[in-house]
Design a protein around this motif. Structure first.
Motif, mmCIF file in Angstrom:
data_model
loop_
_atom_site.group_PDB
_atom_site.id
_atom_site.type_symbol
_atom_site.label_atom_id
_atom_site.label_comp_id
_atom_site.label_asym_id
_atom_site.label_seq_id
_atom_site.Cartn_x
_atom_site.Cartn_y
_atom_site.Cartn_z
ATOM 1 N N GLN A 123 4.548 23.239 10.303
ATOM 2 C CA GLN A 123 3.760 24.332 9.723
ATOM 3 C C GLN A 123 3.450 25.420 10.732
ATOM 4 O OE1 GLN A 123 0.378 22.256 8.158
ATOM 5 N NE2 GLN A 123 1.535 21.344 6.457
ATOM 6 N N ALA A 124 3.358 25.041 12.008
ATOM 7 C CA ALA A 124 2.937 25.997 13.051
ATOM 8 C C ALA A 124 4.011 26.219 14.098
ATOM 9 C CB ALA A 124 1.665 25.482 13.720
ATOM 10 N N GLU B 92 4.056 17.128 10.498
ATOM 11 C CA GLU B 92 3.702 18.143 9.502
ATOM 12 C C GLU B 92 3.055 19.355 10.182
ATOM 13 O OE1 GLU B 92 2.781 15.388 5.574
ATOM 14 O OE2 GLU B 92 1.149 15.887 6.945
ATOM 15 N N GLU B 93 2.144 19.109 11.094
ATOM 16 C CA GLU B 93 1.466 20.206 11.793
ATOM 17 C C GLU B 93 2.461 21.049 12.594
ATOM 18 O OE1 GLU B 93 -1.407 18.287 14.229
ATOM 19 O OE2 GLU B 93 -2.600 17.525 12.523
ATOM 20 N N LEU B 94 3.391 20.386 13.262
ATOM 21 C CA LEU B 94 4.363 21.117 14.082
ATOM 22 C C LEU B 94 5.263 21.976 13.200
ATOM 23 C CD1 LEU B 94 5.407 18.313 16.599
ATOM 24 C CD2 LEU B 94 3.972 20.317 17.073
ATOM 25 N N ARG C 65 1.665 12.885 10.494
ATOM 26 C CA ARG C 65 0.753 14.025 10.349
ATOM 27 C C ARG C 65 1.024 15.060 11.434
ATOM 28 N NH1 ARG C 65 0.079 13.416 5.284
ATOM 29 N NH2 ARG C 65 -1.234 11.648 4.650
ATOM 30 N N ARG C 66 1.313 14.585 12.633
ATOM 31 C CA ARG C 66 1.621 15.529 13.703
ATOM 32 C C ARG C 66 2.905 16.312 13.395
ATOM 33 N NH1 ARG C 66 0.746 15.885 19.171
ATOM 34 N NH2 ARG C 66 -1.369 15.218 18.645
ATOM 35 N N ARG D 100 8.712 21.396 19.506
ATOM 36 C CA ARG D 100 8.383 22.620 18.766
ATOM 37 C C ARG D 100 9.549 23.605 18.786
ATOM 38 N NH1 ARG D 100 3.811 21.068 21.483
ATOM 39 N NH2 ARG D 100 1.849 20.966 20.290
#
Length: 279
Positions: A272-273, A268-270, A265-266, A223
Motif C-alpha cells: 500500500q505504501a 499489505e502495508e508495504l 499484515r506487513r 520495498r
C-alpha cells in the motif's frame, strides 16, 4: 495492486491444512500456494488425501496460485537421473488441472562436483526435457532464484528461459539474495519481463547465514522490489514465504501461525505504501 494478488505458501503458517487455510483466510486473502501438508510434499499424497486437500481448498473459496515441487532443489543434484523429477511433474500437472492452476515451482540443480561447463550443459538439457513434458501437460514451470545453476545469476536465468521456451518462466523471490549473496534489485531489473510469480521474504545476515525477519525489516530491499514490479505492471501473485518459522531445507516447520499473520499484515502495508522510484 489488485486484492486477489495476495497469497501465501500454506505450510509457512502451519503443517496441517485446516490451519494453513485458516491463516490465509484470516488475512482476508484469496490465494494459497501449496507445498506440503502434514509434512508431506503435495506430490507424495495419495489420491484420497489429495482429494481431501482439493475439497478443503475449494470449500474455503481459495484460489491455488502455484504448486511447489522438489524438482531441481537441494535434494536432487543434476547428477541424479530425471526419473523422480518427471514422476513428480506428472503428478503435480494432474493436480494443477484439478486445482485450477498452471504453475509448478522448480529450481536448477546443485552441481554435485561437476565442473561448470558440464553442469551447465546437463542443466539446460534437463530443463528442455522438463519443459517439453510440461508443454504436453499444459503447465508452466517457474524457476526460482534459489539454489542451483541459475539460482543467483540473471544471465543464467535468461538462458533457462531460452532453453525452456514458453513453458519456463521465472519466479522471483525478493529475499533470497541475502542468503545467496546477490542484490535483489539488480537481479530483478535484468529479469523483470520474464517474472510471472513472486515470493516475499526478508532477511539480514550474510551468505549462508541469513536470519529471516518481517518484510521490510531486512536488507533485501523489499520495498524497492515491490515498487519495481508494480511500476512494470506485474499482475501475478505476491506469495508470502516469510521463513520466520518454516524452513524446509533446515527441517524446520511452523508451530504457531502468528508470525505468518504478522508478516502478512506487513506485506499489505508495504504494498500500500511502496515508494515511487527505485534507486
Amino acid at each position: 495492486m489488485r486484492a486477489d494478488q495476495l497469497a501465501g505458501i500454506g505450510d509457512e503458517a502451519a503443517a496441517a491444512l485446516p490451519e494453513q487455510i485458516a491463516a490465509i483466510t484470516g488475512l482476508g486473502w484469496s490465494g494459497i500456494e501449496l507445498r506440503a501438508v502434514d509434512g508431506h510434499a503435495l506430490a507424495d499424497l495419495d489420491s484420497s488425501r489429495f482429494l481431501r486437500v482439493h475439497r478443503a481448498v475449494r470449500a474455503a473459496g481459495l484460489r491455488v496460485v502455484c504448486l511447489d515441487s522438489r524438482i531441481g532443489n537441494w535434494s536432487r543434484p543434476i547428477t541424479a537421473p530425471p526419473t523422480a523429477d518427471l514422476r513428480e511433474l506428472d503428478v503435480l500437472a494432474e493436480r494443477c488441472a484439478s486445482l485450477g492452476t498452471r504453475y509448478i515451482r522448480i529450481m536448477s540443480y546443485l552441481s554435485d562436483g561437476l565442473d561448470e561447463p558440464e553442469w551447465q550443459a546437463r542443466v539446460l538439457d534437463r530443463i528442455a526435457l522438463l519443459s517439453d513434458r510440461a508443454a504436453r501437460h499444459g503447465v508452466v514451470l517457474l524457476h526460482e532464484n534459489c539454489s542451483g545453476w541459475a539460482g543467483s545469476d540473471p544471465e543464467r536465468m535468461l538462458r533457462l528461459v531460452d532453453a525452456g521456451g514458453p513453458c519456463l518462466r521465472l519466479l522471483f523471490d525478493v529475499g533470497n539474495g541475502v542468503d545467496h549473496g546477490y542484490g535483489a534489485v539488480d537481479v530483478l531489473r535484468r529479469i523483470l519481463p520474464h517474472v510471472e510469480h513472486v515470493h516475499v521474504k526478508d532477511a539480514v545476515g550474510s551468505p549462508g547465514h541469513a536470519e529471516y525477519v518481517l518484510p521490510g525489516d531486512g536488507n533485501a530491499r523489499v520495498r524497492d522490489c515491490l515498487r519495481m514490479l508494480l511500476d512494470h505492471g506485474y499482475t501475478g501473485a505476491f506469495s508470502l514465504e516469510p521463513h520466520l518459522l518454516t524452513r524446509p531445507h533446515e527441517g524446520l516447520a511452523a508451530t504457531d501461525p502468528a508470525p505468518f499473520l504478522q508478516a502478512g499484515r506487513r506485506l499489505e502495508e508495504l504494498l500500500q505504501a511502496a515508494p515511487t522510484g527505485v534507486a
